[in-house]
Design a protein around this motif. Structure first.
Motif, PDB file in Angstrom:
ATOM      1  N   LEU A  66      46.421  40.919  40.091  1.00  0.00           N
ATOM      2  CA  LEU A  66      46.444  41.340  38.468  1.00  0.00           C
ATOM      3  C   LEU A  66      46.881  40.211  38.129  1.00  0.00           C
ATOM      4  O   LEU A  66      45.927  39.569  36.989  1.00  0.00           O
ATOM      5  CB  LEU A  66      47.047  42.642  38.069  1.00  0.00           C
ATOM      6  N   ILE A  67      47.229  39.596  38.433  1.00  0.00           N
ATOM      7  CA  ILE A  67      48.712  38.200  38.193  1.00  0.00           C
ATOM      8  C   ILE A  67      47.163  37.128  37.417  1.00  0.00           C
ATOM      9  O   ILE A  67      46.880  37.258  36.554  1.00  0.00           O
ATOM     10  CB  ILE A  67      49.690  37.788  38.433  1.00  0.00           C
ATOM     11  N   LEU A  68      46.565  36.607  38.514  1.00  0.00           N
ATOM     12  CA  LEU A  68      45.084  36.026  38.578  1.00  0.00           C
ATOM     13  C   LEU A  68      44.532  36.778  37.840  1.00  0.00           C
ATOM     14  O   LEU A  68      43.796  35.359  36.708  1.00  0.00           O
ATOM     15  CB  LEU A  68      45.360  34.945  40.058  1.00  0.00           C
ATOM     16  N   LEU A  78      50.574  28.932  37.716  1.00  0.00           N
ATOM     17  CA  LEU A  78      52.077  30.220  37.961  1.00  0.00           C
ATOM     18  C   LEU A  78      53.206  28.903  37.791  1.00  0.00           C
ATOM     19  O   LEU A  78      54.146  29.756  38.294  1.00  0.00           O
ATOM     20  CB  LEU A  78      51.946  30.957  39.413  1.00  0.00           C
ATOM     21  N   ALA A  79      53.320  27.801  38.651  1.00  0.00           N
ATOM     22  CA  ALA A  79      54.440  26.702  38.952  1.00  0.00           C
ATOM     23  C   ALA A  79      55.267  26.398  37.774  1.00  0.00           C
ATOM     24  O   ALA A  79      54.754  26.783  37.010  1.00  0.00           O
ATOM     25  CB  ALA A  79      53.779  25.568  39.706  1.00  0.00           C
ATOM     26  N   ASN A  80      56.576  27.410  38.705  1.00  0.00           N
ATOM     27  CA  ASN A  80      57.619  26.684  37.427  1.00  0.00           C
ATOM     28  C   ASN A  80      57.471  27.726  36.333  1.00  0.00           C
ATOM     29  O   ASN A  80      58.609  27.450  35.530  1.00  0.00           O
ATOM     30  CB  ASN A  80      57.077  25.404  36.315  1.00  0.00           C
ATOM     31  N   LYS A  81      57.096  29.067  36.856  1.00  0.00           N
ATOM     32  CA  LYS A  81      57.014  29.991  35.355  1.00  0.00           C
ATOM     33  C   LYS A  81      58.079  30.670  36.119  1.00  0.00           C
ATOM     34  O   LYS A  81      58.085  30.754  37.282  1.00  0.00           O
ATOM     35  CB  LYS A  81      55.513  30.766  36.054  1.00  0.00           C
ATOM     36  N   LYS A  82      58.819  31.174  34.946  1.00  0.00           N
ATOM     37  CA  LYS A  82      59.847  32.699  35.345  1.00  0.00           C
ATOM     38  C   LYS A  82      59.262  33.647  35.589  1.00  0.00           C
ATOM     39  O   LYS A  82      58.555  33.797  34.767  1.00  0.00           O
ATOM     40  CB  LYS A  82      61.093  32.757  34.179  1.00  0.00           C
ATOM     41  N   ILE A 109      55.804  35.934  48.468  1.00  0.00           N
ATOM     42  CA  ILE A 109      54.378  34.781  47.752  1.00  0.00           C
ATOM     43  C   ILE A 109      54.777  33.856  46.554  1.00  0.00           C
ATOM     44  O   ILE A 109      54.116  33.171  46.502  1.00  0.00           O
ATOM     45  CB  ILE A 109      53.269  35.928  47.337  1.00  0.00           C
ATOM     46  N   LEU A 110      55.613  34.526  45.522  1.00  0.00           N
ATOM     47  CA  LEU A 110      55.417  34.113  44.374  1.00  0.00           C
ATOM     48  C   LEU A 110      56.257  32.985  44.671  1.00  0.00           C
ATOM     49  O   LEU A 110      56.135  31.375  44.232  1.00  0.00           O
ATOM     50  CB  LEU A 110      56.336  34.326  43.785  1.00  0.00           C
ATOM     51  N   LEU A 111      57.007  32.654  45.911  1.00  0.00           N
ATOM     52  CA  LEU A 111      57.917  31.143  46.034  1.00  0.00           C
ATOM     53  C   LEU A 111      56.568  30.833  46.304  1.00  0.00           C
ATOM     54  O   LEU A 111      57.006  29.141  46.192  1.00  0.00           O
ATOM     55  CB  LEU A 111      58.884  31.580  46.765  1.00  0.00           C
ATOM     56  N   GLY A 112      56.132  30.624  47.328  1.00  0.00           N
ATOM     57  CA  GLY A 112      54.376  29.075  47.984  1.00  0.00           C
ATOM     58  C   GLY A 112      53.764  29.286  46.593  1.00  0.00           C
ATOM     59  O   GLY A 112      52.993  27.606  46.545  1.00  0.00           O
ATOM     60  N   PHE A 113      53.593  29.532  45.255  1.00  0.00           N
ATOM     61  CA  PHE A 113      52.963  29.515  43.698  1.00  0.00           C
ATOM     62  C   PHE A 113      53.861  28.297  43.704  1.00  0.00           C
ATOM     63  O   PHE A 113      53.789  27.629  42.801  1.00  0.00           O
ATOM     64  CB  PHE A 113      52.716  30.321  43.487  1.00  0.00           C
TER      65      PHE A 113
END
Length: 330
Positions: A112-114, A142-146, A162-166
């Motif tokens: 959904l996010i992507l 997405l990189a560096n986003k909060k 998963i988010l940490l991988g981004f």
């Protein structure tokens, strides 16, 4: 033993029939939901299985008791659709599926996010019409986003990994902080701070009387301008009217939901949520920056196998006169 499976779809039949060889129950699949009007259909059964939109209120429970039903096996983790206290009072046991492939919901959240970020549906529609123009399709990294994750149970934890991988910075909120998540370098903050600072907010907490409308008008107004809000948990966590107001004012720049607050009004009933007219849903669906899916988050093969096996195992415990502390609610 004869078990009635309510709100049954073709995929329920497929997975239950394939997995039932280990248990040998006589399963009868009913397309209809369990409601006060259909509760009398339970008379032939020794136990029943229900899903999230089945109604299991006092009236239904009284009918189940008269029909000789002593156990209800939920095919889901949530149980806000059942009067659990009254079920216990009249001697009807309830079990659930507390865990089923948390990765499935986490991965759907990422989808959904992507899809919203990169405007994939709009892009696809253009290309089908031989339009390769990029105007209006600008996304963000997405990189560096909060990313604010509300609820860090099994699904929230799977999502965070998963988010940490981004390369995201993850802000967490939960009444029971996870040491494992802390060890990954994620910060637990107050709900107010998360709402105020996150570029993307995603909900992964249960629906209770305390968490209903966790996202209300005030919460929306305190969010960043153009925030992305994702809900793959329960619809009642958000006030739909607040979402509409936020979308109209552009406070909410992107909205992805797998659960609509009054979705069961489109199917059956939702006992916990206040009444919202259907035209509100129709209005919500007209926004080009809104992506709605219908309870699809859990729907993977791995998840369905786990849901089916746990449900059948819970019934096995019941028929053997035993309980499973992890899955039995009363």
């Amino acid at each position: 033993m004869k078990v009635g499976v309510f709100s049954c779809k073709s995929y329920d039949r497929e997975f239950f029939n394939n997995r039932n060889h280990n248990y040998g129950y006589e399963l009868e699949f009913l397309d209809c939901a369990l409601t006060p009007e259909t509760a009398l259909l339970t008379k032939p059964f020794d136990a029943i299985s229900v899903f999230v939109d089945d109604i299991v209120n006092r009236e239904v429970l009284d009918t189940l008791k008269e029909s000789g039903i002593h156990h209800i096996a939920l095919r889901c983790s949530g149980f806000n659709n059942i009067d659990l206290e009254y079920a216990k009072e009249i001697g009807i046991g309830v079990s659930r599926v507390p865990r089923y492939s948390p990765e499935s919901v986490a991965e759907h959240t990422i989808a959904l996010i992507l899809a919203l970020d990169r405007r994939l549906f709009k892009a696809y529609s253009r290309v089908v019409d031989n339009n390769f123009e990029l105007e209006g399709l600008l996304g963000f990294n997405l990189a560096n986003k909060k990313i604010g994750v509300i609820g860090t149970g099994a699904i929230g934890q799977a999502l965070i990994k998963i988010l940490l991988g981004f390369g995201c910075r993850v802000l967490c909120n939960d009444i029971n902080p996870s040491d494992q998540i802390k060890s990954l370098g994620c910060d637990y903050v107050s709900l107010q701070d998360l709402i105020k600072n996150a570029d993307v907010i995603t909900l992964h907490c249960p629906l209770t009387a305390e968490s209903q409308h966790l996202i209300d008008h005030e919460a929306v107004q305190n969010m960043k301008d153009g925030v992305m809000l994702i809900n793959t948990s329960r619809g009642g966590l958000v006030n739909t009217k607040a979402l509409l107001a936020g979308l109209k004012s552009n406070k909410i720049g992107y909205l992805g939901i797998d659960m609509y607050e009054m979705e069961s009004e489109l199917l059956n009933h939702d006992l916990l949520c206040e009444k919202v007219d259907d035209d509100i849903y129709q209005r919500l669906a007209t926004f080009p920056n809104v992506l709605i899916t219908g309870h699809q988050g859990f729907f993977t093969r791995e998840s369905m196998i786990q849901v089916t096996d746990t449900t059948l195992s819970n019934l096995q415990y019941f028929f053997a006169g035993k309980i499973c502390a992890e899955t039995f609610l009363n």
